[in-house]
Design a protein around this motif. Structure first.
Motif, short mmCIF file in Angstrom:
data_model
loop_
_atom_site.label_atom_id
_atom_site.label_comp_id
_atom_site.label_asym_id
_atom_site.label_seq_id
_atom_site.Cartn_x
_atom_site.Cartn_y
_atom_site.Cartn_z
N GLN A 45 70.71 19.95 49.87
CA GLN A 45 72.15 20.18 49.82
C GLN A 45 72.76 19.38 50.95
OE1 GLN A 45 73.13 24.30 48.70
NE2 GLN A 45 74.58 24.23 50.39
N ILE A 46 73.72 18.53 50.61
CA ILE A 46 74.38 17.72 51.63
C ILE A 46 75.86 18.07 51.61
CG2 ILE A 46 74.93 15.39 52.41
CD1 ILE A 46 72.32 14.50 50.95
N ALA A 47 76.33 18.61 52.72
CA ALA A 47 77.74 19.00 52.86
C ALA A 47 78.34 18.21 54.00
CB ALA A 47 77.86 20.49 53.10
N ASP A 48 79.32 17.40 53.67
CA ASP A 48 80.01 16.58 54.67
C ASP A 48 79.03 15.77 55.51
OD1 ASP A 48 82.45 17.65 53.78
OD2 ASP A 48 82.25 19.35 55.12
N GLY A 49 78.00 15.26 54.85
CA GLY A 49 77.02 14.41 55.52
C GLY A 49 75.88 15.14 56.19
N TYR A 89 86.80 23.25 43.69
CA TYR A 89 87.15 24.66 43.85
C TYR A 89 87.62 24.94 45.27
CZ TYR A 89 82.37 25.14 45.78
OH TYR A 89 81.23 25.00 46.51
N THR A 90 88.23 26.11 45.44
CA THR A 90 88.63 26.58 46.76
C THR A 90 87.86 27.85 47.04
OG1 THR A 90 90.86 25.69 46.44
CG2 THR A 90 90.58 27.32 48.19
N LEU A 91 87.24 27.89 48.21
CA LEU A 91 86.54 29.07 48.68
C LEU A 91 87.46 29.77 49.68
CD1 LEU A 91 84.14 30.94 49.25
CD2 LEU A 91 83.29 29.22 50.85
N HIS A 92 87.84 30.99 49.36
CA HIS A 92 88.63 31.84 50.26
C HIS A 92 87.64 32.81 50.89
CE1 HIS A 92 92.39 30.64 48.16
NE2 HIS A 92 91.57 30.56 47.12
N PHE A 93 87.64 32.90 52.22
CA PHE A 93 86.66 33.78 52.86
C PHE A 93 87.29 34.53 54.01
CE2 PHE A 93 86.46 29.77 55.09
CZ PHE A 93 86.41 30.14 56.43
N GLN A 94 86.65 35.65 54.37
CA GLN A 94 87.10 36.44 55.51
C GLN A 94 85.88 37.11 56.12
OE1 GLN A 94 90.18 39.24 54.64
NE2 GLN A 94 90.53 39.70 56.79
N THR A 95 85.78 37.00 57.44
CA THR A 95 84.76 37.71 58.19
C THR A 95 85.49 38.64 59.16
OG1 THR A 95 84.63 36.12 60.01
CG2 THR A 95 83.22 35.70 58.09
N LYS A 96 84.74 39.36 59.96
CA LYS A 96 85.39 40.24 60.94
C LYS A 96 86.17 39.44 61.98
CE LYS A 96 82.05 43.91 60.41
NZ LYS A 96 80.93 44.66 60.96
N THR A 102 88.62 26.91 52.16
CA THR A 102 88.01 25.59 52.16
C THR A 102 88.08 25.00 50.76
OG1 THR A 102 86.46 26.26 53.89
CG2 THR A 102 85.90 24.30 52.65
N GLU A 103 88.63 23.80 50.67
CA GLU A 103 88.61 23.07 49.40
C GLU A 103 87.28 22.34 49.32
OE1 GLU A 103 92.02 20.50 49.44
OE2 GLU A 103 93.38 22.14 48.95
N VAL A 104 86.65 22.40 48.15
CA VAL A 104 85.33 21.82 47.97
C VAL A 104 85.32 20.92 46.74
CG1 VAL A 104 82.88 22.29 47.66
CG2 VAL A 104 84.29 23.88 49.00
N HIS A 105 84.75 19.74 46.92
CA HIS A 105 84.44 18.83 45.81
C HIS A 105 82.92 18.84 45.71
CE1 HIS A 105 88.52 16.99 45.47
NE2 HIS A 105 88.60 17.61 46.63
N ALA A 119 72.72 19.21 45.62
CA ALA A 119 74.16 19.41 45.75
C ALA A 119 74.71 18.47 46.81
CB ALA A 119 74.47 20.85 46.13
N HIS A 120 75.83 17.88 46.48
CA HIS A 120 76.60 17.07 47.43
C HIS A 120 78.00 17.67 47.44
CE1 HIS A 120 73.78 13.68 47.98
NE2 HIS A 120 73.34 14.10 46.81
N MET A 121 78.49 17.97 48.65
CA MET A 121 79.80 18.59 48.77
C MET A 121 80.63 17.90 49.84
SD MET A 121 78.61 22.55 48.53
CE MET A 121 77.02 22.25 49.29
N LEU A 122 81.88 17.70 49.50
CA LEU A 122 82.86 17.25 50.47
C LEU A 122 83.84 18.40 50.63
CD1 LEU A 122 83.51 13.66 49.11
CD2 LEU A 122 82.15 14.31 51.11
N THR A 123 84.11 18.79 51.86
CA THR A 123 84.94 19.97 52.09
C THR A 123 86.10 19.64 53.02
OG1 THR A 123 83.74 20.76 54.04
CG2 THR A 123 82.90 21.43 51.87
N ARG A 124 87.14 20.48 52.91
CA ARG A 124 88.29 20.37 53.79
C ARG A 124 88.81 21.77 54.05
NH1 ARG A 124 94.10 19.79 53.61
NH2 ARG A 124 94.13 20.34 51.41
#
Length: 158
Positions: A45-49, A89-96, A102-105, A119-124
């Motif tokens: 899995q490669i995310a943003d390099g 897609y957009t990942l909406h997340f919440q932690t404590k 995060t927008e993901v391609h 998996a190859h992902m570019l995120t923002r």
């Protein structure tokens, strides 16, 4: 026959990530077993390099298992060709400690059994407004008062 044959690619990717996160936050099972259920042993899995193999993916998943974040995926579009899928897609997340969006391609390859192989992902990271935070509060409760919600263009799915 491939796992994606006859399956709506948007629903497939939504179900994959939602189920994986559900298992991470609900289960007391070892994280390695959960990762192996959703990923082939040779996963890359490669995310943003940044490259993650199975060992790094397990280490990456441990905080989700421990901190039990809430998450919601909003799949905007997805297409599949054989064992490959491309999605935005957009990942909406919440932690404590924080919340975010995060927008993901995503470009991925899946094994016949539905596990992710590549998996190859570019995120923002997208700034979250205070009003958006209320959206994270709506969802399906999943163990320990935590929630994981699946979404397709903002609509909850089962």
């Amino acid at each position: 026959m491939h796992a994606l044959d006859g399956t709506d690619p948007k629903q497939f990717i939504l179900d994959f990530f939602t189920s994986f996160m559900n298992d991470l936050v609900r289960s007391s099972e070892d994280v390695a077993l959960i990762v192996d259920r959703y990923h082939t042993p040779d996963i890359v899995q490669i995310a943003d390099g940044t490259r993650m193999d199975r060992t790094k993916l397990i280490a990456h998943a441990r905080p989700a298992h421990k901190h039990q974040p809430s998450a919601r995926w909003e799949v905007h579009e997805a297409i599949a060709d054989g064992d490959r899928i491309a999605a935005r897609y957009t990942l909406h997340f919440q932690t404590k400690k924080r919340e975010g969006r995060t927008e993901v391609h995503f470009f991925g390859q899946f094994a016949d059994d539905g596990r992710m192989r590549r998996a190859h992902m570019l995120t923002r990271l997208v700034p979250v407004k205070a009003a958006d935070a209320a959206e994270l509060g709506a969802g399906t409760q999943v163990g320990s008062g935590q929630q994981v919600e699946s979404s397709d263009r903002g609509q909850m799915t089962s």
